[in-house]
Scaffold this motif. Structure first.
Motif, PDB file in Angstrom:
ATOM      1  N   MET A 141       0.822  -1.211   0.000  1.00 36.60           N
ATOM      2  CA  MET A 141       0.000   0.000   0.000  1.00 36.60           C
ATOM      3  C   MET A 141       0.857   1.262   0.000  1.00 36.60           C
ATOM      4  O   MET A 141       0.582   2.219  -0.722  1.00 36.60           O
ATOM      5  N   GLN A 142       1.910   1.257   0.811  1.00 40.21           N
ATOM      6  CA  GLN A 142       2.742   2.451   0.910  1.00 40.21           C
ATOM      7  C   GLN A 142       3.483   2.755  -0.383  1.00 40.21           C
ATOM      8  O   GLN A 142       3.676   3.919  -0.735  1.00 40.21           O
ATOM      9  N   ILE A 143       3.892   1.718  -1.101  1.00 38.88           N
ATOM     10  CA  ILE A 143       4.553   1.971  -2.386  1.00 38.88           C
ATOM     11  C   ILE A 143       3.573   2.623  -3.361  1.00 38.88           C
ATOM     12  O   ILE A 143       3.952   3.464  -4.181  1.00 38.88           O
ATOM     13  N   ALA A 144       2.293   2.258  -3.240  1.00 39.55           N
ATOM     14  CA  ALA A 144       1.257   2.887  -4.071  1.00 39.55           C
ATOM     15  C   ALA A 144       1.115   4.358  -3.711  1.00 39.55           C
ATOM     16  O   ALA A 144       1.102   5.235  -4.585  1.00 39.55           O
ATOM     17  N   PHE A 145       1.009   4.637  -2.421  1.00 37.69           N
ATOM     18  CA  PHE A 145       0.812   6.014  -1.977  1.00 37.69           C
ATOM     19  C   PHE A 145       1.985   6.905  -2.378  1.00 37.69           C
ATOM     20  O   PHE A 145       1.809   7.973  -2.978  1.00 37.69           O
ATOM     21  N   GLU A 146       3.192   6.465  -2.032  1.00 38.14           N
ATOM     22  CA  GLU A 146       4.367   7.300  -2.284  1.00 38.14           C
ATOM     23  C   GLU A 146       4.608   7.486  -3.781  1.00 38.14           C
ATOM     24  O   GLU A 146       5.013   8.568  -4.222  1.00 38.14           O
ATOM     25  N   SER A 147       4.354   6.451  -4.564  1.00 37.90           N
ATOM     26  CA  SER A 147       4.584   6.553  -6.008  1.00 37.90           C
ATOM     27  C   SER A 147       3.617   7.522  -6.661  1.00 37.90           C
ATOM     28  O   SER A 147       4.013   8.371  -7.477  1.00 37.90           O
ATOM     29  N   LEU A 148       2.334   7.414  -6.321  1.00 38.65           N
ATOM     30  CA  LEU A 148       1.355   8.288  -6.967  1.00 38.65           C
ATOM     31  C   LEU A 148       1.409   9.720  -6.450  1.00 38.65           C
ATOM     32  O   LEU A 148       0.963  10.643  -7.127  1.00 38.65           O
TER      33      LEU A 148
ATOM     34  N   MET B 260       0.085  -2.025 -16.298  1.00 35.20           N
ATOM     35  CA  MET B 260       0.233  -0.573 -16.465  1.00 35.20           C
ATOM     36  C   MET B 260       0.656   0.078 -15.160  1.00 35.20           C
ATOM     37  O   MET B 260       1.515   0.970 -15.134  1.00 35.20           O
ATOM     38  N   TYR B 261       0.070  -0.369 -14.080  1.00 37.46           N
ATOM     39  CA  TYR B 261       0.392   0.170 -12.755  1.00 37.46           C
ATOM     40  C   TYR B 261       1.852  -0.086 -12.405  1.00 37.46           C
ATOM     41  O   TYR B 261       2.557   0.803 -11.907  1.00 37.46           O
ATOM     42  N   LYS B 262       2.343  -1.285 -12.682  1.00 38.93           N
ATOM     43  CA  LYS B 262       3.729  -1.622 -12.364  1.00 38.93           C
ATOM     44  C   LYS B 262       4.711  -0.757 -13.172  1.00 38.93           C
ATOM     45  O   LYS B 262       5.788  -0.408 -12.688  1.00 38.93           O
ATOM     46  N   LYS B 263       4.327  -0.384 -14.393  1.00 38.98           N
ATOM     47  CA  LYS B 263       5.165   0.526 -15.170  1.00 38.98           C
ATOM     48  C   LYS B 263       5.244   1.893 -14.499  1.00 38.98           C
ATOM     49  O   LYS B 263       6.297   2.544 -14.498  1.00 38.98           O
ATOM     50  N   GLU B 264       4.123   2.326 -13.923  1.00 38.71           N
ATOM     51  CA  GLU B 264       4.121   3.593 -13.178  1.00 38.71           C
ATOM     52  C   GLU B 264       5.086   3.539 -11.999  1.00 38.71           C
ATOM     53  O   GLU B 264       5.847   4.474 -11.748  1.00 38.71           O
ATOM     54  N   LEU B 265       5.031   2.442 -11.256  1.00 37.14           N
ATOM     55  CA  LEU B 265       5.904   2.303 -10.090  1.00 37.14           C
ATOM     56  C   LEU B 265       7.362   2.280 -10.510  1.00 37.14           C
ATOM     57  O   LEU B 265       8.223   2.880  -9.846  1.00 37.14           O
ATOM     58  N   THR B 266       7.652   1.596 -11.593  1.00 36.65           N
ATOM     59  CA  THR B 266       9.032   1.503 -12.071  1.00 36.65           C
ATOM     60  C   THR B 266       9.562   2.872 -12.481  1.00 36.65           C
ATOM     61  O   THR B 266      10.728   3.197 -12.244  1.00 36.65           O
TER      62      THR B 266
END
Length: 321
Positions: free
Chosen positions: A155-162, A275-281
């Motif tokens: 969850m935190q990787i989602a928050f910080e990335s976006l 698509m989401y994983k590309k955003e995180l990368t």
């Protein structure tokens, strides 16, 4: 090179004195209307935040770029003292809970596995209010394999990335939680103290605007936990909860175009996750930089421990079938 701001050792992502607003014109209007933000408040706010970091002898390392500091100013609608206090709380949270907030790396096998399963990810399209939408199918995690730290990190990787996207800082976020197949084997991974800490971190410490929160397929076994968790949240957040008995009820409140194909949309969940994983990368290096920040730990007070003990006793009294 040491920071010109004194005690804090700056490492700039965009350059601490070179901030350029990336918000589109329509989002600037939202920021002005909802957050009291304009060019003058941004300049004054960033100056005040950097000076605060410089004066605070407990902060030894902190990001000073505009993208990062504006998260706190926007969260508090440019009430500078409150934004400074939030930054301090955020740094303490990360420093004191490294098992949850450090190592937010898409290349971590456990984090990637949870994301691939659909445990927590972001839908590619924005909702009708222009917000990014987090989607979670909690029952897809494996309680024999994944720990609470794995869950929090996903969850935190989602928050910080976006949050690296300034539009998200302004517009806030929508959440959809599908709780189907969440049983006691998953629920009991969490201690009462961890539940309390997690909810307090997510609402009161992370600089995010939580705007709309949907729960669907909530099992009977979860209702007691759900009611307990609500007591940890502010009335403002509780009033943003929407409970849906099934997907058909959810589709009346959320546009079909943004949902995975499995929930009535057109794009399969697996494609959305790719698509989401590309955003995180794309922002991986920025997110990992957060681990370099540090603040000296606070001395814990006895009454905090007493409060947690009280919560634990109340939690044990819950009658969970």
């Amino acid at each position: 090179m040491g920071s010109p701001y004194g005690a804090a050792e700056a490492y700039a992502v965009l350059g601490e004195d070179e901030y350029v607003c990336t918000l589109p014109p329509e989002v600037r209007k939202v920021a002005s209307r909802d957050l009291m933000e304009d060019e003058a408040t941004r300049v004054a706010g960033l100056k005040a935040m950097r000076e605060f970091v410089a004066r605070n002898t407990a902060i030894t390392k902190c990001r000073l770029d505009g993208n990062f500091l504006l998260r706190f100013l926007r969260m508090k609608k440019f009430r500078i003292r409150e934004a400074q206090e939030l930054l301090e709380k955020y740094l303490h949270m990360r420093t004191e809970n490294t098992h949850w907030f450090h190592g937010l790396d898409i290349k971590d096998p456990m984090i990637e596995d949870l994301i691939d399963r659909g445990y927590f990810f972001a839908l590619p399209e924005r909702d009708d209010s222009g917000r990014r939408v987090f989607f979670s199918v909690a029952g897809r995690m494996d309680p024999t394999k994944h720990t609470t730290s794995d869950q929090m990190k996903s969850m935190q990787i989602a928050f910080e990335s976006l949050l690296e996207d300034e539009e998200n800082q302004v517009r806030g976020f929508t959440y959809i939680f599908d709780e189907k197949d969440v049983g006691l084997s998953i629920i009991t991974l969490w201690s009462p103290a961890d539940v309390t800490k997690a909810f307090q971190c997510c609402e009161k410490t992370i600089p995010m605007r939580h705007k709309e929160i949907h729960f669907v397929n909530l099992p009977t076994a979860l209702f007691a936990i759900f009611e307990f968790a609500k007591t940890l949240l502010s009335e403002k957040i509780k009033n943003r909860f929407q409970i849906h008995s099934d997907e058909s009820k959810l589709r009346k409140k959320v546009p079909l175009r943004i949902l995975p194909k499995e929930y009535g949309g057109t794009v399969p969940m697996a494609e959305m996750i790719k698509m989401y994983k590309k955003e995180l990368t794309a922002v991986r290096s920025r997110v990992l930089m957060l681990d370099n920040m540090h603040i000296e730990k606070k001395v814990k007070h006895k009454k905090i421990g007493k409060a947690i003990n009280t919560i634990q006793r109340n939690f044990r009294r819950l009658d969970i079938d």
